[in-house]
Design a protein around this motif. Structure first.
Motif, mmCIF file in Angstrom:
data_model
loop_
_atom_site.group_PDB
_atom_site.id
_atom_site.type_symbol
_atom_site.label_atom_id
_atom_site.label_comp_id
_atom_site.label_asym_id
_atom_site.label_seq_id
_atom_site.Cartn_x
_atom_site.Cartn_y
_atom_site.Cartn_z
ATOM 1 N N PRO A 6 0.836 -1.202 0.000
ATOM 2 C CA PRO A 6 0.000 0.000 0.000
ATOM 3 C C PRO A 6 0.873 1.256 0.000
ATOM 4 N N LYS A 7 0.507 2.221 -0.794
ATOM 5 C CA LYS A 7 1.276 3.459 -0.919
ATOM 6 C C LYS A 7 0.519 4.617 -0.290
ATOM 7 N N THR A 8 1.271 5.533 0.317
ATOM 8 C CA THR A 8 0.708 6.779 0.822
ATOM 9 C C THR A 8 1.202 7.918 -0.054
ATOM 10 N N ILE A 9 0.320 8.884 -0.273
ATOM 11 C CA ILE A 9 0.645 10.051 -1.095
ATOM 12 C C ILE A 9 0.355 11.288 -0.257
ATOM 13 N N GLU A 10 1.390 12.042 0.050
ATOM 14 C CA GLU A 10 1.253 13.268 0.844
ATOM 15 C C GLU A 10 0.717 14.402 -0.031
ATOM 16 N N ASN A 11 0.057 15.375 0.584
ATOM 17 C CA ASN A 11 -0.468 16.575 -0.094
ATOM 18 C C ASN A 11 -1.359 16.202 -1.278
ATOM 19 N N CYS A 12 -2.235 15.265 -1.071
ATOM 20 C CA CYS A 12 -3.118 14.760 -2.130
ATOM 21 C C CYS A 12 -4.428 15.539 -2.110
ATOM 22 N N THR A 13 -4.858 15.983 -3.280
ATOM 23 C CA THR A 13 -6.108 16.742 -3.393
ATOM 24 C C THR A 13 -7.203 15.938 -4.086
ATOM 25 N N LEU A 14 -6.934 14.708 -4.450
ATOM 26 C CA LEU A 14 -7.918 13.880 -5.139
ATOM 27 C C LEU A 14 -8.878 13.244 -4.140
ATOM 28 N N ASP A 15 -10.028 12.840 -4.656
ATOM 29 C CA ASP A 15 -11.045 12.211 -3.814
ATOM 30 C C ASP A 15 -11.009 10.698 -3.983
ATOM 31 N N SER A 16 -11.665 10.024 -3.072
ATOM 32 C CA SER A 16 -11.767 8.581 -3.139
ATOM 33 C C SER A 16 -12.466 8.172 -4.439
ATOM 34 N N GLY A 17 -11.889 7.210 -5.159
ATOM 35 C CA GLY A 17 -12.449 6.748 -6.425
ATOM 36 C C GLY A 17 -11.841 7.404 -7.648
ATOM 37 N N ASP A 18 -11.088 8.492 -7.479
ATOM 38 C CA ASP A 18 -10.440 9.153 -8.622
ATOM 39 C C ASP A 18 -9.282 8.295 -9.123
ATOM 40 N N LYS A 19 -9.044 8.380 -10.441
ATOM 41 C CA LYS A 19 -7.894 7.686 -11.025
ATOM 42 C C LYS A 19 -6.731 8.660 -11.137
ATOM 43 N N ALA A 20 -5.526 8.135 -10.938
ATOM 44 C CA ALA A 20 -4.323 8.958 -11.021
ATOM 45 C C ALA A 20 -3.152 8.098 -11.456
ATOM 46 N N THR A 21 -2.162 8.729 -12.068
ATOM 47 C CA THR A 21 -0.905 8.059 -12.375
ATOM 48 C C THR A 21 0.082 8.457 -11.292
ATOM 49 N N ILE A 22 0.700 7.454 -10.683
ATOM 50 C CA ILE A 22 1.636 7.724 -9.595
ATOM 51 C C ILE A 22 3.022 7.216 -9.969
ATOM 52 N N LYS A 23 4.012 7.746 -9.272
ATOM 53 C CA LYS A 23 5.402 7.309 -9.418
ATOM 54 C C LYS A 23 5.897 6.905 -8.035
ATOM 55 N N PHE A 24 6.536 5.732 -7.970
ATOM 56 C CA PHE A 24 7.074 5.279 -6.693
ATOM 57 C C PHE A 24 8.321 4.454 -6.935
ATOM 58 N N GLY A 25 9.151 4.376 -5.925
ATOM 59 C CA GLY A 25 10.347 3.543 -5.986
ATOM 60 C C GLY A 25 9.974 2.093 -5.740
ATOM 61 N N ASN A 26 10.582 1.201 -6.476
ATOM 62 C CA ASN A 26 10.286 -0.218 -6.357
ATOM 63 C C ASN A 26 10.494 -0.686 -4.919
ATOM 64 N N GLY A 27 9.428 -1.188 -4.288
ATOM 65 C CA GLY A 27 9.507 -1.697 -2.929
ATOM 66 C C GLY A 27 9.271 -0.665 -1.848
ATOM 67 N N LEU A 28 9.007 0.593 -2.209
ATOM 68 C CA LEU A 28 8.791 1.631 -1.204
ATOM 69 C C LEU A 28 7.307 1.817 -0.924
ATOM 70 N N ALA A 29 6.983 2.418 0.218
ATOM 71 C CA ALA A 29 5.593 2.564 0.635
ATOM 72 C C ALA A 29 5.060 3.969 0.431
ATOM 73 N N TRP A 30 5.750 4.826 -0.275
ATOM 74 C CA TRP A 30 5.221 6.163 -0.555
ATOM 75 C C TRP A 30 5.335 6.441 -2.045
ATOM 76 N N ALA A 31 4.494 7.360 -2.488
ATOM 77 C CA ALA A 31 4.439 7.653 -3.921
ATOM 78 C C ALA A 31 4.118 9.129 -4.108
ATOM 79 N N THR A 32 4.224 9.567 -5.348
ATOM 80 C CA THR A 32 3.827 10.918 -5.736
ATOM 81 C C THR A 32 2.944 10.829 -6.962
ATOM 82 N N ILE A 33 2.041 11.782 -7.070
ATOM 83 C CA ILE A 33 1.160 11.836 -8.232
ATOM 84 C C ILE A 33 1.890 12.517 -9.360
#
Length: 92
Positions: free
Chosen positions: A62-89
Motif C-alpha cells: 500500500p502506498k501513501t501520497i502526501e499533499n493529495c487533493t484527489l477524492d476517493s475513487g479518482d484515477k491517477a498516475t503515480i510514481k514510486f520507488g520499487n519496494g517503497l511505501a510512498w508515492a507521488t502523483i
C-alpha cells in the motif's frame, strides 16, 4: 628508508581495514541497492485522509501520497520507488 615493526603493523592494519571496506561495500551491501527503479502506475485512490491518499499497487505494498487533493475513487498516475511505501502523483 627502513620501517619499524610498529609502523609495519599499522600499515598492515590500515591495508586490511581498507580491503575489508571494499569487500563489504561491493559484495555485502552494494551501493546500487540504494538506487531504486522508478515505477509508474495508474491507480484508483482508495481514501483521502486529510490530504494523505492511500492507494493499492501491483506490488501489493500500500502506498501513501502526501499533499493529495484527489477524492476517493479518482484515477491517477503515480510514481514510486520499487519496494517503497510512498508515492507521488504524476501530473498529466
Amino acid at each position: 628508508m627502513e620501517l619499524s615493526s610498529g609502523r609495519k603493523a599499522i600499515l598492515v592494519f590500515v591495508g586490511a581495514f581498507v580491503a575489508a571496506g571494499i569487500v563489504l561495500s561491493t559484495m555485502v551491501f552494494p551501493f546500487w541497492n540504494l538506487i531504486r527503479e522508478d515505477v509508474f502506475e495508474e491507480v484508483v485512490i482508495l481514501t483521502n485522509d486529510n490530504g494523505v491518499c492511500y492507494v493499492e499497487t501491483s506490488d501489493n505494498i500500500p502506498k501513501t501520497i502526501e499533499n493529495c487533493t484527489l477524492d476517493s475513487g479518482d484515477k491517477a498516475t503515480i510514481k514510486f520507488g520499487n519496494g517503497l511505501a510512498w508515492a507521488t502523483i504524476v501530473a498529466p
